[in-house]
Design a protein around this motif. Structure first.
Motif, mmCIF file in Angstrom:
data_model
loop_
_atom_site.group_PDB
_atom_site.id
_atom_site.type_symbol
_atom_site.label_atom_id
_atom_site.label_comp_id
_atom_site.label_asym_id
_atom_site.label_seq_id
_atom_site.Cartn_x
_atom_site.Cartn_y
_atom_site.Cartn_z
ATOM 1 N N ILE A 407 42.538 -17.149 43.701
ATOM 2 C CA ILE A 407 41.710 -18.370 42.677
ATOM 3 C C ILE A 407 40.479 -17.607 43.584
ATOM 4 C CG2 ILE A 407 40.619 -20.350 43.027
ATOM 5 C CD1 ILE A 407 43.375 -21.210 44.973
ATOM 6 N N GLY A 408 39.948 -16.985 42.575
ATOM 7 C CA GLY A 408 38.885 -16.555 42.393
ATOM 8 C C GLY A 408 37.194 -17.133 41.887
ATOM 9 N N LYS A 409 36.172 -16.779 41.044
ATOM 10 C CA LYS A 409 35.093 -17.843 41.315
ATOM 11 C C LYS A 409 35.095 -18.206 39.735
ATOM 12 C CE LYS A 409 31.868 -16.132 44.826
ATOM 13 N NZ LYS A 409 30.550 -15.879 45.257
ATOM 14 N N MET A 410 35.483 -16.409 38.441
ATOM 15 C CA MET A 410 35.373 -16.927 37.712
ATOM 16 C C MET A 410 37.114 -17.770 37.186
ATOM 17 S SD MET A 410 32.920 -16.278 36.767
ATOM 18 C CE MET A 410 32.807 -16.151 35.112
ATOM 19 N N ARG A 411 38.024 -16.994 37.975
ATOM 20 C CA ARG A 411 39.676 -16.610 37.476
ATOM 21 C C ARG A 411 40.581 -17.303 37.917
ATOM 22 N NH1 ARG A 411 40.536 -10.796 35.006
ATOM 23 N NH2 ARG A 411 41.077 -9.848 36.776
ATOM 24 N N MET A 412 42.246 -17.897 37.791
ATOM 25 C CA MET A 412 42.731 -17.501 38.679
ATOM 26 C C MET A 412 44.282 -16.832 38.450
ATOM 27 S SD MET A 412 42.963 -21.651 39.015
ATOM 28 C CE MET A 412 44.585 -21.649 40.481
ATOM 29 N N LYS A 413 45.293 -16.270 39.552
ATOM 30 C CA LYS A 413 45.876 -15.537 39.032
ATOM 31 C C LYS A 413 47.191 -15.110 40.256
ATOM 32 C CE LYS A 413 45.940 -11.069 40.873
ATOM 33 N NZ LYS A 413 44.915 -9.940 40.666
ATOM 34 N N LEU A 414 48.599 -15.445 39.127
ATOM 35 C CA LEU A 414 49.777 -15.477 39.818
ATOM 36 C C LEU A 414 50.398 -13.934 39.941
ATOM 37 C CD1 LEU A 414 51.770 -16.904 41.458
ATOM 38 C CD2 LEU A 414 52.565 -17.745 39.022
ATOM 39 N N CYS A 415 51.005 -13.603 40.582
ATOM 40 C CA CYS A 415 51.488 -11.879 40.547
ATOM 41 C C CYS A 415 52.668 -12.168 41.894
ATOM 42 C CB CYS A 415 50.516 -10.721 40.558
ATOM 43 S SG CYS A 415 50.362 -10.526 41.931
ATOM 44 N N ARG A 416 53.246 -11.371 41.382
ATOM 45 C CA ARG A 416 54.306 -10.388 42.440
ATOM 46 C C ARG A 416 54.063 -9.175 42.885
ATOM 47 N NH1 ARG A 416 60.804 -11.559 42.092
ATOM 48 N NH2 ARG A 416 61.565 -10.273 43.840
ATOM 49 N N ARG A 423 47.605 -14.604 34.568
ATOM 50 C CA ARG A 423 46.253 -14.756 34.884
ATOM 51 C C ARG A 423 45.424 -15.145 33.704
ATOM 52 N NH1 ARG A 423 44.770 -8.579 35.968
ATOM 53 N NH2 ARG A 423 45.722 -8.409 34.026
ATOM 54 N N ASP A 424 44.220 -16.206 34.381
ATOM 55 C CA ASP A 424 43.322 -17.296 33.497
ATOM 56 C C ASP A 424 42.277 -17.001 33.653
ATOM 57 O OD1 ASP A 424 45.143 -17.839 30.431
ATOM 58 O OD2 ASP A 424 46.743 -17.458 31.878
ATOM 59 N N SER A 425 41.381 -17.401 33.066
ATOM 60 C CA SER A 425 39.789 -17.773 33.370
ATOM 61 C C SER A 425 39.868 -19.579 33.255
ATOM 62 C CB SER A 425 38.661 -17.206 32.574
ATOM 63 O OG SER A 425 38.866 -16.205 32.816
ATOM 64 N N TYR A 426 38.564 -19.855 34.196
ATOM 65 C CA TYR A 426 38.569 -21.557 33.958
ATOM 66 C C TYR A 426 38.227 -21.879 32.707
ATOM 67 C CZ TYR A 426 38.861 -21.475 39.067
ATOM 68 O OH TYR A 426 38.772 -20.262 39.905
ATOM 69 N N SER A 427 38.565 -22.731 31.852
ATOM 70 C CA SER A 427 38.691 -23.420 30.528
ATOM 71 C C SER A 427 39.246 -25.553 30.268
ATOM 72 C CB SER A 427 39.801 -22.635 29.762
ATOM 73 O OG SER A 427 40.903 -22.666 30.257
ATOM 74 N N GLY A 428 38.890 -25.849 29.398
ATOM 75 C CA GLY A 428 39.323 -26.813 29.197
ATOM 76 C C GLY A 428 40.570 -26.964 29.451
ATOM 77 N N MET A 471 40.941 -28.052 46.389
ATOM 78 C CA MET A 471 39.713 -27.932 46.603
ATOM 79 C C MET A 471 38.811 -26.942 45.674
ATOM 80 S SD MET A 471 39.083 -30.495 49.559
ATOM 81 C CE MET A 471 37.804 -30.649 49.554
ATOM 82 N N LEU A 472 38.913 -25.830 46.484
ATOM 83 C CA LEU A 472 38.382 -24.810 46.092
ATOM 84 C C LEU A 472 38.405 -24.062 44.828
ATOM 85 C CD1 LEU A 472 37.662 -22.200 47.866
ATOM 86 C CD2 LEU A 472 39.807 -20.890 47.069
ATOM 87 N N ALA A 473 39.278 -24.136 43.978
ATOM 88 C CA ALA A 473 39.507 -24.198 42.466
ATOM 89 C C ALA A 473 38.438 -24.532 41.811
ATOM 90 C CB ALA A 473 40.720 -24.630 41.869
ATOM 91 N N ARG A 474 38.248 -25.960 41.840
ATOM 92 C CA ARG A 474 37.760 -27.500 41.410
ATOM 93 C C ARG A 474 36.613 -26.483 41.358
ATOM 94 N NH1 ARG A 474 41.356 -32.513 43.238
ATOM 95 N NH2 ARG A 474 43.275 -31.971 41.319
#
Length: 493
Positions: A407-416, A423-428, A471-474
């Motif tokens: 969980i970053g300030k601009m996007r979220m990512k799931l990896c193995r 991996r996507d940026s925050y959007s509607g 809470m962090l992602a929101r």
């Protein structure tokens, strides 16, 4: 300020002399010649004039009286503080009166209900009459409980009224003291004006007879007097210090009383809802705290099995005037998420065309230490959580290997490992909420939709990490002007 115009060589030169206090009086027409050493010690003897006291004693007396005057005038601030505390206590008293009116209405309703049952009892026979008698006994029991609650409220009202009377008396005493000190100050100001006028006349006479050296010594003397006055006032303790401590203690006591009153109101509300749910065939078990699991359970032999019923969970507004359905929460198990904090939850159980609504005893409380945990995560540019993928695109995920959820300030990512699955940026179009499909791991599960057509159900190692990640992602999404929530939850964020 007094301006002195000494004559030197036929020219008039205007000099500004600092004004002395009201209580200084010079008995002689000349200033004595002396100098102050360390610790305000006199290095040379002052020639005493038989007409009055020495100038040093006059200055010390003036300094002492100015200090006392400053301490008396500071009581005005104390009076304003008493008025603020008095208004707060009056507000508590008004709230107690409103609760008394509501209790009286409850007695009236119970009395009307009992009279109606008594009238109905006379018209019934057999088993119906026994049912009416049982209902009358239940109403009488409710009246007894209401009377007990009234006793507790009366005791609370007595304590609040006692505190209000104490604050009123203290405020009146403070106002009297301020008025008295104001009159003293006015009298001293009038006296000071006369003394200043006499000092001005004496200084004018002195300037006409003294030489340049005498003028320089007078200026040095004035500077030394001002410095001595400043040092003395700086080290003089305030007289109202003890009264400020008392005011602080009163504030703490009022805060404690307010907390007790709030807890009593919350307890009354919980008891009221418990009485409402007492005669229902179902109940909600579990703690009303973030991180716990709420379960719907039958509490009566007449209750239909939950597998044969349709279930829907709702969030109630703060006034309980309207409710919002929680999309996807149609199981007997539901794990509250951070968006539910402060709200009351309700579940509808429908069977054979009949619907029974059960409400939680109180609003959902926050988890202890969660806010500090989120504040720690916000200091990092990127936070990593270890998760297990439970479902992907609506289907169970066979592999139970551990994945990394960033969980970053601009996007979220799931990896193995080196493989990135999303991996996507925050959007509607992105959605993130607690998992609403039930199960024993619901409190640790999270639903994530990076984009339309792609969904994941992630299971965290603990409930704290799951709620902290939500809470962090929101918060990061809000910085990007995106309201991150679950399906149909945008209006509640």
């Amino acid at each position: 300020m007094t301006r002195i115009s000494p004559e030197f060589g036929g020219e008039v030169e205007m000099q500004t002399i600092r004004s002395l206090s009201a209580d200084v009086s010079f008995a002689c027409d000349q200033f004595p010649k002396y100098k102050l050493g360390p610790d305000n010690q006199v290095l040379e003897e002052i020639e005493e004039n038989a007409k009055g006291p020495p100038l040093k004693e006059v200055i010390l007396q003036e300094t002492t009286e100015l200090t006392e005057q400053h301490k008396r005038l500071s009581v005005r601030d104390l009076a304003s503080k008493f008025d603020k505390n008095l208004s707060a206590a009056a507000k508590l008293s008004n709230e107690a009166k409103l609760r008394e009116i509501a209790s009286l209405e409850g007695h009236v309703l119970l009395k009307k209900l009992r009279d109606a049952l008594e009238f109905l009892k006379g018209r019934m026979v057999g088993r119906n009459k026994e049912d009416v008698e049982k209902a009358i006994s239940i109403v009488e029991a409710l009246a007894v409980k209401l009377t007990q609650k009234e006793g507790e409220l009366i005791q609370e009202k007595f304590e609040v009224k006692k505190l209000l009377n104490f604050l009123k008396q203290a405020s009146e005493d403070a106002k009297k003291l301020v008025n008295q000190e104001r009159s003293f100050a006015c009298a001293e100001i009038e006296s000071a004006r006369a003394v200043v006028q006499r000092i001005g006349e004496a200084l004018e006479e002195q300037e006409r007879t003294c030489q340049t050296s005498g003028k320089q010594e007078m200026e040095e003397l004035m500077e030394e007097v001002q410095e001595a006055r400043r040092i003395k006032l700086k080290h003089q303790p305030s007289k109202v210090m003890d009264m400020e401590y008392e005011v602080r203690a009163l504030r703490i006591e009022i805060r404690e009383k307010s907390s007790i009153s709030f807890n009593l109101q919350k307890e009354l509300l919980m008891n009221k809802r418990a009485e409402e749910n007492k005669f229902l065939p179902y109940e909600i078990s579990g703690s009303e705290t973030l991180g716990s699991i709420l379960r719907v359970q039958p509490c009566s032999n007449e209750a239909t099995e939950l597998t044969k019923c349709s279930i829907q969970w709702y969030r109630l507004s703060s006034e309980c005037s309207r409710r919002e359905p929680i999309l996807g929460a149609n199981k007997s198990v539901y794990a509250p998420e951070p968006i539910d904090i402060g709200r009351v939850l309700q579940v509808d159980i429908t069977s054979n065309g009949q619907t029974v609504s059960v409400t939680t005893a109180g609003p959902i409380d926050p988890a202890a230490g969660l806010e500090n945990y989120v504040e720690t995560l916000l200091r990092k540019s990127n936070s990593e959580f270890h998760v297990v993928v439970s479902q992907m695109n609506g289907r169970n995920y066979s592999s139970h290997s551990t994945h990394a959820f960033h969980i970053g300030k601009m996007r979220m990512k799931l990896c193995r490992g080196w493989i990135t699955k999303a991996r996507d940026s925050y959007s509607g179009s992105m959605q993130l909420c607690g998992f609403r499909g039930g199960g024993n791991s619901a409190a640790k599960s999270l639903y994530w939709q990076p984009r339309k057509g792609q969904t994941f159900v992630l299971v965290f190692e603990s409930e704290r990490e799951r709620n902290g990640a939500l809470m962090l992602a929101r918060k990061h999404a809000l910085d990007s002007n995106v309201m991150l929530a679950g399906p149909d939850d945008d209006a509640l964020v």
